[in-house]
Design a protein around this motif. Structure first.
Motif, PDB file in Angstrom:
ATOM      1  N   UNK A 199     -10.592  24.411  -7.161  1.00 43.20           N
ATOM      2  CA  UNK A 199     -11.770  23.589  -7.429  1.00 43.20           C
ATOM      3  C   UNK A 199     -12.816  24.349  -8.228  1.00 43.20           C
ATOM      4  N   UNK A 200     -12.910  25.653  -8.034  1.00 47.31           N
ATOM      5  CA  UNK A 200     -13.873  26.462  -8.784  1.00 47.31           C
ATOM      6  C   UNK A 200     -13.372  26.849 -10.166  1.00 47.31           C
ATOM      7  N   UNK A 201     -12.135  26.509 -10.501  1.00 49.54           N
ATOM      8  CA  UNK A 201     -11.588  26.861 -11.803  1.00 49.54           C
ATOM      9  C   UNK A 201     -11.067  28.279 -11.895  1.00 49.54           C
ATOM     10  N   UNK A 202     -10.914  28.969 -10.766  1.00 49.14           N
ATOM     11  CA  UNK A 202     -10.404  30.336 -10.779  1.00 49.14           C
ATOM     12  C   UNK A 202      -8.878  30.386 -10.746  1.00 49.14           C
ATOM     13  N   UNK A 203      -8.254  29.276 -10.457  1.00 46.64           N
ATOM     14  CA  UNK A 203      -6.794  29.234 -10.366  1.00 46.64           C
ATOM     15  C   UNK A 203      -6.291  27.971 -11.042  1.00 46.64           C
ATOM     16  N   UNK A 204      -5.186  28.091 -11.759  1.00 49.25           N
ATOM     17  CA  UNK A 204      -4.631  26.940 -12.457  1.00 49.25           C
ATOM     18  C   UNK A 204      -4.062  25.941 -11.461  1.00 49.25           C
ATOM     19  N   UNK A 205      -4.257  24.660 -11.726  1.00 50.96           N
ATOM     20  CA  UNK A 205      -3.650  23.654 -10.842  1.00 50.96           C
ATOM     21  C   UNK A 205      -2.157  23.533 -11.112  1.00 50.96           C
ATOM     22  N   UNK A 206      -1.437  23.118 -10.097  1.00 49.74           N
ATOM     23  CA  UNK A 206       0.007  22.944 -10.225  1.00 49.74           C
ATOM     24  C   UNK A 206       0.321  21.499 -10.600  1.00 49.74           C
ATOM     25  N   UNK A 207       1.387  21.236 -11.384  1.00 50.41           N
ATOM     26  CA  UNK A 207       2.279  22.224 -12.013  1.00 50.41           C
ATOM     27  C   UNK A 207       1.621  22.899 -13.208  1.00 50.41           C
ATOM     28  N   UNK A 208       1.938  24.165 -13.423  1.00 48.05           N
ATOM     29  CA  UNK A 208       1.328  24.949 -14.487  1.00 48.05           C
ATOM     30  C   UNK A 208       2.128  24.763 -15.777  1.00 48.05           C
ATOM     31  N   UNK A 209       1.433  24.521 -16.886  1.00 44.54           N
ATOM     32  CA  UNK A 209       2.075  24.496 -18.200  1.00 44.54           C
ATOM     33  C   UNK A 209       1.231  25.320 -19.164  1.00 44.54           C
ATOM     34  N   UNK A 210       1.747  25.498 -20.371  1.00 44.05           N
ATOM     35  CA  UNK A 210       1.061  26.350 -21.343  1.00 44.05           C
ATOM     36  C   UNK A 210       0.037  25.584 -22.169  1.00 44.05           C
ATOM     37  N   UNK A 211      -0.299  24.366 -21.770  1.00 44.51           N
ATOM     38  CA  UNK A 211      -1.304  23.589 -22.482  1.00 44.51           C
ATOM     39  C   UNK A 211      -2.484  23.252 -21.576  1.00 44.51           C
TER      40      UNK A 211
END
Length: 298
Positions: A199-211
Motif C-alpha cells: 500500500x505504501x508503494x515499497x513493494x510491487x503488487x502481485x503478479x509482477x511484470x516488467x511493465x
C-alpha cells in the motif's frame, strides 16, 4: 539449567522484563501486553529448542518438547491466575503425576519453561501486587436485564420505511480513527507487513511484470521506439551526406536505449535538427567536398 540462565539472550530477556516491571507504575495496555507475551513465548521456545538440541535431543523431538513445555507452562499459569482471582485453592495432583511420568532430562526443560513464563506472563498482577490486577467481572443476577423484557413498547411496528439517516462524514471519521489506531500498533505478522509495504508503494503488487508503473509509456507501441528514421524527413535534414549518416547512427543509438521515453527521444532528434541549421549544412557540405577533392588528388 545453569547454562541456560548464563546465556546472554536469556539474561537480556530477563533484564528487559525486570526493567519494564520497575519502570511501569500503572497497568499496561492490553495490546502491548499481548504483544510482549507473544514475543517472550517465542523467544522461550527458541531457547528451549536450542538447549535441547545441545543436550543431544533430535531436532524434531526438541521442537516438540519446546512446544509442549511452553504450552503447559502457559496453561498452568493461566489456571493459577484464575484460581488466585476466584479464591479457589489450586490442585497440583495432575502436575505431580505428569512430573512422575517424565524423564529427568525432559523435566528440567518443563521447569525452566515454567520459571521463565512466570516472569513474562500476566505482568499486570506482578506490577500492582494484586491491588489493581484485572479481575473477571461477572454480572449481578439480581439486576433485571433490559434485553430480555417480555413486554414490547410497540414503537417500531413497521420497519420497512425506516432509513439510515447517519452522515457519511461520521462513518469516514470512524474508519479513519480505526485505521490510525491499527497503524499505531504496527503489523502483527509478516503478511500484514507486506500488505502495508504494498500500500505504501515499497513493494510491487502481485503478479509482477516488467511493465509495472510505466505510466503514459504503457500506451506507446514498441515500434515507435525503434523505427525513428522516418521522423528525419520531417525535420528538414538532408537525405544523404555526412549529416544523414550521422543522424542514422543517432537513431540507432536511441532505438537501443530502453530507459528513455518516446518524448525524450523526439526531443533529441529535434535538438540535432536545430543544431544542423542551413548555415551548418552548407559548411559541412563544403568541408566534405574539400575532403573528397583532397582524397582524389592524394
Amino acid at each position: 539449567m545453569q547454562e541456560m540462565l548464563d546465556d546472554k539472550a536469556i539474561q537480556g530477556l530477563l533484564s528487559s522484563v525486570a526493567t519494564t516491571t520497575k519502570a511501569s507504575t500503572g497497568l499496561p495496555s492490553k495490546s502491548a501486553q499481548i504483544r510482549q507475551e507473544r514475543r517472550g513465548l517465542l523467544l522461550l521456545r527458541k531457547e528451549i529448542f536450542y538447549q535441547a538440541v545441545q543436550s543431544g535431543i533430535k531436532p524434531a523431538e526438541a521442537q516438540k518438547l519446546a512446544e509442549n513445555a511452553v504450552t503447559e507452562a502457559q496453561q498452568r499459569l493461566t489456571a493459577q491466575r484464575k484460581a488466585r482471582i476466584e479464591g479457589v485453592k489450586e490442585e497440583e495432583d495432575t502436575a505431580r503425576a505428569q512430573k512422575a511420568e517424565r524423564a529427568e532430562s525432559e523435566q528440567k526443560f518443563y521447569d525452566y519453561a515454567m520459571q521463565m513464563a512466570e516472569k513474562m506472563l500476566y505482568q499486570d498482577d506482578m506490577l500492582t501486587f494484586g491491588s489493581k490486577a484485572r479481575r473477571t467481572i461477572k454480572p449481578d443476577p439480581s439486576v433485571p436485564s433490559l434485553l430480555k423484557g417480555s413486554k414490547r413498547l410497540g414503537i417500531w411496528e413497521n420497519l420497512e420505511n425506516c432509513q439510515d439517516v447517519g452522515l457519511q462524514f461520521w462513518k469516514e471519521w470512524d474508519l479513519r480513527s480505526a485505521r490510525i489506531t491499527n497503524q499505531s500498533f504496527g503489523p502483527e505478522n509478516s503478511f500484514e507487513e507486506q500488505i502495508k509495504w504494498t500500500e505504501d508503494g515499497k513493494q510491487w503488487p502481485y503478479p509482477i511484470d516488467n511493465e509495472y508503473m510505466f505510466g503514459p509509456e504503457s500506451e506507446v507501441p514498441f515500434y515507435e521506439h525503434i523505427f525513428l528514421e522516418r521522423h528525419l524527413s520531417g525535420l528538414g535534414l538532408p537525405k544523404d551526406g555526412p549529416i544523414a549518416h550521422f543522424m542514422e547512427l543517432v537513431c540507432v543509438g536511441l532505438s537501443k536505449n530502453p530507459y528513455m521515453t518516446l518524448t525524450k527521444k523526439m526531443d533529441h532528434l529535434q535538438w540535432f535538427a536545430k543544431f544542423f541549421n542551413t548555415e551548418k549544412q552548407a559548411l559541412i557540405k563544403k568541408l566534405h567536398e574539400q575532403e573528397q577533392l583532397a582524397a582524389q588528388n592524394a
